[in-house]
Design a protein around this motif. Structure first.
Motif, short mmCIF file in Angstrom:
data_model
loop_
_atom_site.label_atom_id
_atom_site.label_comp_id
_atom_site.label_asym_id
_atom_site.label_seq_id
_atom_site.Cartn_x
_atom_site.Cartn_y
_atom_site.Cartn_z
N LEU A 217 50.75 63.17 50.06
CA LEU A 217 49.47 62.49 50.28
C LEU A 217 48.68 62.40 48.97
CD1 LEU A 217 48.24 64.05 53.66
CD2 LEU A 217 49.08 61.72 53.29
N ALA A 218 48.75 63.46 48.18
CA ALA A 218 48.04 63.46 46.89
C ALA A 218 48.60 62.41 45.95
CB ALA A 218 48.12 64.85 46.26
N ARG A 219 49.92 62.24 45.93
CA ARG A 219 50.54 61.23 45.08
C ARG A 219 50.14 59.82 45.54
NH1 ARG A 219 56.13 61.07 42.50
NH2 ARG A 219 54.76 59.84 41.17
N LEU A 220 50.13 59.61 46.84
CA LEU A 220 49.73 58.31 47.39
C LEU A 220 48.26 58.03 47.07
CD1 LEU A 220 51.50 58.50 50.87
CD2 LEU A 220 52.03 56.87 49.04
N HIS A 221 47.43 59.04 47.22
CA HIS A 221 46.00 58.88 46.92
C HIS A 221 45.79 58.49 45.46
CE1 HIS A 221 41.94 60.32 45.74
NE2 HIS A 221 41.60 59.79 46.91
N ALA A 222 46.49 59.18 44.57
CA ALA A 222 46.34 58.88 43.14
C ALA A 222 46.78 57.45 42.83
CB ALA A 222 47.16 59.88 42.32
N ALA A 223 47.86 57.00 43.45
CA ALA A 223 48.36 55.63 43.20
C ALA A 223 47.39 54.59 43.75
CB ALA A 223 49.73 55.46 43.84
N ILE A 224 46.82 54.87 44.91
CA ILE A 224 45.85 53.94 45.52
C ILE A 224 44.60 53.84 44.65
CG2 ILE A 224 44.25 53.67 47.47
CD1 ILE A 224 46.56 54.88 49.21
N VAL A 225 44.09 54.98 44.21
CA VAL A 225 42.89 54.99 43.36
C VAL A 225 43.15 54.23 42.05
CG1 VAL A 225 41.34 56.46 42.00
CG2 VAL A 225 41.92 57.08 44.36
N ALA A 226 44.35 54.42 41.49
CA ALA A 226 44.71 53.69 40.27
C ALA A 226 44.71 52.18 40.52
CB ALA A 226 46.08 54.14 39.78
N GLY A 227 45.23 51.77 41.67
CA GLY A 227 45.25 50.35 42.02
C GLY A 227 43.86 49.78 42.20
N LEU A 228 42.98 50.56 42.79
CA LEU A 228 41.60 50.11 42.99
C LEU A 228 40.86 49.99 41.66
CD1 LEU A 228 40.73 52.27 46.13
CD2 LEU A 228 41.02 49.78 46.07
N LYS A 229 41.07 50.97 40.79
CA LYS A 229 40.39 50.94 39.49
C LYS A 229 40.88 49.77 38.63
CE LYS A 229 39.21 55.85 39.02
NZ LYS A 229 39.45 57.10 38.23
N GLU A 230 42.20 49.58 38.60
CA GLU A 230 42.76 48.51 37.77
C GLU A 230 42.30 47.13 38.22
OE1 GLU A 230 47.19 46.89 37.31
OE2 GLU A 230 46.88 48.78 36.24
N ASN A 231 42.07 46.96 39.51
CA ASN A 231 41.71 45.65 40.05
C ASN A 231 40.26 45.55 40.50
OD1 ASN A 231 44.54 44.27 40.25
ND2 ASN A 231 44.86 46.30 41.14
N LYS A 232 39.43 46.47 40.03
CA LYS A 232 38.04 46.56 40.51
C LYS A 232 37.27 45.26 40.32
CE LYS A 232 33.86 49.38 40.21
NZ LYS A 232 33.23 50.60 39.63
N GLU A 233 37.37 44.67 39.14
CA GLU A 233 36.61 43.45 38.86
C GLU A 233 37.05 42.29 39.75
OE1 GLU A 233 35.45 40.49 35.12
OE2 GLU A 233 36.42 42.43 34.74
N LYS A 234 38.35 42.13 39.91
CA LYS A 234 38.87 41.07 40.77
C LYS A 234 38.43 41.28 42.21
CE LYS A 234 43.15 39.11 42.64
NZ LYS A 234 42.53 37.79 42.76
N LEU A 235 38.53 42.52 42.68
CA LEU A 235 38.16 42.82 44.05
C LEU A 235 36.67 42.59 44.28
CD1 LEU A 235 40.29 46.05 44.60
CD2 LEU A 235 40.68 43.80 45.62
N LEU A 236 35.86 42.95 43.29
CA LEU A 236 34.42 42.73 43.39
C LEU A 236 34.11 41.25 43.49
CD1 LEU A 236 31.61 44.03 43.40
CD2 LEU A 236 31.59 43.81 40.91
#
Length: 333
Positions: free
Chosen positions: A276-295
């Motif tokens: 779960l911790a590995r999945l969480h870290a990967a998800i957070v990385a994906g959100l951070k990398e795409n933050k501007e686009k998602l916003l």
């Protein structure tokens, strides 16, 4: 007697040693699974069709997850029955981290109050990973409606009770409940018109068949920017960076109003914590990398902890459950 006691103590000590050894073995097995995780593609189940806002979010974040985890992240759409089909499938999947779900809040927080019986337990059958994004709902109206502000809209509603109508993607959806919350807090009578999805509801709004809608900013932005509908107020506690000139409902005369919804990731209950911790870290990385686009697409990136997601599920289940019960909303036929 003394011998009995001594033997008893030795017996208990042996049992305890066996239990401890078993726990160490389980921990070792979980750590070994985590060390090897992932060694095959990960499936992200989406409860809605391809092209839906949950689907788009899962695919955008999934691209970064693939890079972080070194394995493909595949989106699998399992729409239908208010998210029940996807939720049941996920809950019954192996608790190994290779099947997770991008869920809307309502599947976990609203469905338990709307259905007499569900094939899943919203709390016991899932392990929260992270809320991915918050989605504010904005009130948009048909351009022919004379109201130019939230207060004017409320005045129209109070002048002719039941005449103004609002569309939603279906009974019990976040759009529907946002309207019920407004009716309760602002003491107005507006007519709910449920549709089979947000697209046909928006089509009728553009055609003037309904007066207004509560729409996720991600879906409302294109229509507002093209001038096809008018944004009146937003249901978040704060104004949206994408619509800074649109006031909140709370500041427009209904203090405390908040109809925000969210999307997040859950896994089947029982997935080992290191995975779960590995999945969480990967998800957070994906959100951070795409933050501007998602916003720019109307998502407010979250990326909180599993504990924060669990707390949100508990709070929202209580809040929306009360609205569902008081308005006598049911999905059972």
């Amino acid at each position: 007697m003394e011998t009995m006691n001594i033997l008893g103590k030795k017996t208990c000590s042996s049992a305890a040693a066996i239990m401890i050894a078993g726990l160490f073995a389980l921990c070792g097995q979980a750590n070994a699974q985590a060390d090897n995780f992932p060694n095959r593609p990960i499936k992200v189940v989406v409860p809605y069709p391809a092209g839906a806002s949950t689907d788009l979010l899962a695919r955008i974040v999934g691209q970064t997850m693939s890079k972080v985890l070194g394995q493909s992240v595949v989106v699998e759409n399992r729409p239908g029955a208010g998210g029940i089909i996807a939720a049941e499938y996920t809950a019954r999947s192996a608790p190994d981290g290779y099947t997770i779900m991008m869920t809307s809040a309502g599947i976990l927080t609203n469905n338990p109050s709307m259905y007499k019986k569900l094939p899943y337990d919203a709390v016991k059958d899932f392990a929260p990973i992270s809320i991915a994004a918050q989605l504010p709902l904005v009130i948009v109206v048909n351009n022919k409606l004379p109201a130019k502000s939230f207060q004017e809209l409320m005045n129209l509603a109070k002048k002719e009770p039941g005449k103004l109508s609002y569309g939603s993607a279906g009974t019990g959806t976040s759009q529907h409940l946002a309207g019920e919350l407004l009716k309760s807090m602002a003491k107005v009578d507006i007519l709910h018109v449920p549709y089979k999805g947000g697209s046909p509801a928006m089509a009728d709004l553009l055609a003037g068949q309904i007066s207004m809608m509560f729409v996720q900013t991600a879906s409302a932005l294109p229509q507002v920017r093209n001038g096809k509908v008018r944004a009146i107020a937003i249901g978040s506690p704060q104004r949206s960076a994408m619509m800074p000139d649109v006031p909140t409902i709370a500041e427009s005369g209904v203090p405390g109003y908040n109809s925000d919804t969210w999307y997040g990731y859950v896994a089947p209950a029982g997935v080992p914590q290191p995975i779960l911790a590995r999945l969480h870290a990967a998800i957070v990385a994906g959100l951070k990398e795409n933050k501007e686009k998602l916003l720019n697409d109307g998502y407010v990136v979250d990326g909180g902890t599993p504990q924060q997601m669990a707390a949100a599920i508990k709070t929202d289940t209580s809040k929306w459950g009360e609205i569902i019960r008081s308005a006598h909303i049911t999905a059972d036929q």
